[in-house]
Write an enzyme that holds these catalytic residues in place. Structure first.
Site, mmCIF file in Angstrom:
data_model
loop_
_atom_site.group_PDB
_atom_site.id
_atom_site.type_symbol
_atom_site.label_atom_id
_atom_site.label_comp_id
_atom_site.label_asym_id
_atom_site.label_seq_id
_atom_site.Cartn_x
_atom_site.Cartn_y
_atom_site.Cartn_z
ATOM 1 N N LEU A 196 2.938 2.135 -24.469
ATOM 2 C CA LEU A 196 3.674 1.580 -23.340
ATOM 3 C C LEU A 196 4.592 0.436 -23.748
ATOM 4 O O LEU A 196 5.629 0.219 -23.114
ATOM 5 C CB LEU A 196 2.696 1.087 -22.264
ATOM 6 C CG LEU A 196 1.819 2.168 -21.619
ATOM 7 C CD1 LEU A 196 0.824 1.541 -20.659
ATOM 8 C CD2 LEU A 196 2.674 3.200 -20.892
ATOM 9 N N GLY A 197 4.232 -0.311 -24.759
ATOM 10 C CA GLY A 197 5.067 -1.442 -25.173
ATOM 11 C C GLY A 197 4.440 -2.181 -26.331
ATOM 12 O O GLY A 197 3.270 -1.967 -26.690
ATOM 13 N N ARG A 198 5.243 -3.093 -26.917
ATOM 14 C CA ARG A 198 4.795 -3.901 -28.042
ATOM 15 C C ARG A 198 5.040 -5.365 -27.749
ATOM 16 O O ARG A 198 6.018 -5.719 -27.096
ATOM 17 C CB ARG A 198 5.507 -3.512 -29.337
ATOM 18 C CG ARG A 198 5.047 -2.184 -29.911
ATOM 19 C CD ARG A 198 5.729 -1.846 -31.229
ATOM 20 N NE ARG A 198 5.155 -0.648 -31.792
ATOM 21 C CZ ARG A 198 4.135 -0.638 -32.659
ATOM 22 N NH1 ARG A 198 3.627 -1.798 -33.063
ATOM 23 N NH2 ARG A 198 3.643 0.496 -33.119
ATOM 24 N N GLY A 199 4.155 -6.207 -28.255
ATOM 25 C CA GLY A 199 4.304 -7.649 -28.116
ATOM 26 C C GLY A 199 4.196 -8.329 -29.455
ATOM 27 O O GLY A 199 4.159 -7.680 -30.512
ATOM 28 N N MET A 249 1.704 -9.973 -30.708
ATOM 29 C CA MET A 249 0.402 -9.901 -31.375
ATOM 30 C C MET A 249 -0.282 -8.553 -31.220
ATOM 31 O O MET A 249 -1.444 -8.406 -31.609
ATOM 32 C CB MET A 249 -0.527 -11.001 -30.837
ATOM 33 C CG MET A 249 -0.038 -12.403 -31.116
ATOM 34 S SD MET A 249 -1.236 -13.674 -30.637
ATOM 35 C CE MET A 249 -2.535 -13.404 -31.859
ATOM 36 N N VAL A 273 0.491 -2.197 -26.331
ATOM 37 C CA VAL A 273 -0.155 -1.737 -25.100
ATOM 38 C C VAL A 273 -0.080 -0.218 -25.083
ATOM 39 O O VAL A 273 1.017 0.351 -25.239
ATOM 40 C CB VAL A 273 0.511 -2.339 -23.845
ATOM 41 C CG1 VAL A 273 -0.210 -1.855 -22.588
ATOM 42 C CG2 VAL A 273 0.496 -3.856 -23.911
ATOM 43 N N LYS A 307 -4.825 -2.946 -24.209
ATOM 44 C CA LYS A 307 -4.017 -3.962 -24.881
ATOM 45 C C LYS A 307 -4.736 -4.373 -26.147
ATOM 46 O O LYS A 307 -5.901 -4.786 -26.111
ATOM 47 C CB LYS A 307 -3.812 -5.186 -23.975
ATOM 48 C CG LYS A 307 -2.931 -6.235 -24.619
ATOM 49 C CD LYS A 307 -2.473 -7.280 -23.627
ATOM 50 C CE LYS A 307 -1.412 -8.165 -24.262
ATOM 51 N NZ LYS A 307 -0.418 -8.620 -23.341
ATOM 52 N N ASP A 346 0.615 -18.255 -17.794
ATOM 53 C CA ASP A 346 1.796 -17.557 -18.315
ATOM 54 C C ASP A 346 2.392 -16.647 -17.250
ATOM 55 O O ASP A 346 2.672 -15.474 -17.505
ATOM 56 C CB ASP A 346 1.423 -16.756 -19.566
ATOM 57 C CG ASP A 346 2.646 -16.308 -20.362
ATOM 58 O OD1 ASP A 346 3.717 -16.947 -20.208
ATOM 59 O OD2 ASP A 346 2.561 -15.329 -21.122
#
Length: 551
Positions: free
Chosen positions: A13-16, A18, A21, A36, A133
């Site tokens: 679904l996505g990257r961050g 650290m 997902v 996550k 956050d």
């Protein structure tokens, strides 16, 4: 990676910064969830890694007790392959960040989103949990229109960990002043972040924005944003009052709850029937309101050309008349100075030398001896502009002037202003620190600064800049633990298990793997079953490069 625990991975679904997902499915009951992952291996110190793991598990378990329709539910947390895996509710819908990239939501949807988020935040705050956050990327909009807050507990740990290492994750545009300064935070910090999102949705502009991180942090702590109606004329003045209170630098001056803030915001918006939120950047193309207000105690921005003035000849004539009157006033003021002001100091000595000298006193001869000269009165000193005792009093004392020059401060600022000495230390030493953009020294060093808030920025080759906002007399010593400049290289292969060599050095880890590397260019060779594939990659500080190799 096709499976984590019993969950089958469906897609990414996505990257961050650290981790990633993933969307996965529980084969036992068929439920689709989100996973996550947070790479614990990025923390090289074993003790720090253990501390991070324990705190992450503890906070995630605490957030798992939150049961609210507008909070993404956390089901479980586990550790696998050197990374923490948090299993949570899957929300089939975009984030608010994605929605803000297009046309803004209608007025009712806008207000409903904020009502739901405020209720969820107040619920968590009553449980003693602060998100820390809140930003558009952490607000999900489900298919049925329900707004949901993600990353409760997780965001708190990750943001704390990255702050301790000298970096800040993501964008700090939505951080509260107390969070920027590293102070204790409560639910009013989340309220500040929610008000920043409301300001951006209403005006199309972030209230605090800057190209440099240190400048941005300074604005969050000290500056106030422009009045919303200057960017969006459809808003009324009550909106400014509500946002000013919720964006107060002092948490005690904000609303007691997020729900109270959204209620006041709703009433303020509805005071103007034609109000509407704006898409990002839309305020740049709108005519500026011609109002003589000073928003949020800031000097007004330079006015753009008003459409009404440009098209109305009467208004244009009036403007030119006012300009003419102003020029005439300047001319009359200059003539008055020439007629009535004393002679300038540069020409005074010449006129003083040309003035007639006083006649010597006539003395009659004394009968008892030779004539004795009477004591002459000193010649009258011509009065020069600026040559008075008052001017002498205004001159800074020599010690104050030297002190001001030593600190690169104007003498007027140093004179009479209370100061406090503070020691600045860095690990490693030798960093060049700059405070308020004017005072510099090489660590370790001791500085004398006026009391109040200050912004510090450090620079050391091979290390990341360390922005810090601090208060005097609240701080006695400043110790900065500098983090080395580094980027990340993610190497994946299909199939997994390939060997990786960087600049000829074979690594022990097999794909999929992430390396932390100093900025620079690297030659990478990925091999599997004797088949090597090579490529070059340039690593930049705080950036992630991903390479997928297919055999």
């Amino acid at each position: 990676m096709e499976q984590i625990g019993r969950y089958q991975i469906l897609n990414e679904l996505g990257r961050g910064a650290m981790g990633v997902v993933l969307r996965a499915q529980d084969p036992a009951i068929g439920r689709v969830i989100a996973i996550k992952t947070i790479r614990l291996t990025d923390v090289t110190d074993p003790e720090e890694r253990h501390r991070l793991r324990e705190r992450l598990f503890r906070e995630a378990q605490a957030a798992g007790v939150l049961s609210h329709p507008s909070i993404v539910t956390i089901y479980d947390i586990a550790e696998e392959r050197g990374q923490a895996c948090i299993f949570m509710e899957f929300v089939n819908g975009p984030t608010l960040e994605v929605l803000m990239g297009g046309p803004p939501p209608d007025r009712e949807t806008f207000l409903e989103i904020f009502r739901q988020i405020a209720a969820a935040l107040d619920y968590a705050h009553r449980k003693g949990i602060v998100h820390r956050d809140i930003k558009p990327a952490n607000i999900m909009i489900a298919e049925d229109g329900r707004a949901k807050i993600a990353d409760f507990g997780v965001a708190k740990v990750v943001s704390h960990e990255m702050t301790q290492s000298g970096t800040i994750t993501g964008t700090p545009n939505y951080m509260s002043p107390e969070a920027v300064q590293g102070l204790n935070v409560d639910g009013r910090a989340d309220q500040f972040s929610l008000a920043v999102i409301a300001y951006e949705l209403l005006t199309g502009e972030k209230p605090f924005a800057a190209e440099q991180l240190s400048t941005l942090l300074y604005k969050i702590v000290r500056d106030n944003p422009a009045a919303p109606q200057r960017l969006n004329p459809s808003l009324g003045p009550r909106v400014e009052a509500v946002l000013r209170q919720s964006l107060s630098k002092n948490p005690a001056e904000r609303y007691s709850t997020c729900t109270e803030f959204t209620q006041q915001l709703t009433e303020a918006c509805n005071c103007t029937q034609a109000w509407m939120p704006l898409p990002r950047g839309a305020s740049q193309s709108m005519p500026t309101m011609a109002v003589g207000r000073t928003p949020f105690n800031l000097p007004p921005r330079p006015m753009r050309e008003s459409v009404a003035v440009e098209r109305n000849p009467i208004m244009r004539t009036l403007v030119w008349v006012l300009v003419g009157i102003g020029l005439l006033g300047l001319v009359l003021l200059g003539g008055q100075k020439l007629l009535f002001n004393p002679v300038p100091a540069e020409s005074a000595p010449e006129q003083a030398s040309a003035a007639p000298r006083p006649m010597p006193a006539v003395v009659k001869p004394s009968p008892a001896g030779p004539p004795v000269k009477a004591a002459q009165a000193p010649a009258p000193r011509p009065e020069l502009p600026g040559d008075s005792s008052k001017d002498d009093e205004r001159q800074p004392e020599p010690q104050q002037t030297e002190k001001a020059q030593a600190n690169n401060l104007p003498a007027e600022k140093a004179k009479g202003a209370p100061e406090r000495s503070i020691q600045v230390l860095t690990d490693p030493p030798g960093a060049m620190v700059t405070i308020d953009g004017a005072i510099s020294c090489k660590t370790p060093c001791m500085l004398s600064l006026p009391l109040g808030r200050h912004v510090l920025q450090s620079q050391l080759t091979g290390y990341r800049p360390y922005p810090k906002v601090f208060n005097l007399p609240g701080e006695s010593d400043l110790f900065l633990n500098l983090a080395k400049s580094a980027g990340r290289l993610n190497v994946t292969s299909n199939p997994d298990g390939a060997e990786v060599a960087i600049n000829g050095e074979v690594k022990t880890q097999r794909t999929p793997v992430t390396f932390s590397l100093a900025p620079g260019e690297y030659q990478v060779k990925v091999s599997r079953d004797g088949v090597p594939l090579e490529f070059s990659v340039e690593i930049r500080d705080n950036e992630i490069q991903t390479r997928n190799v297919k055999f």
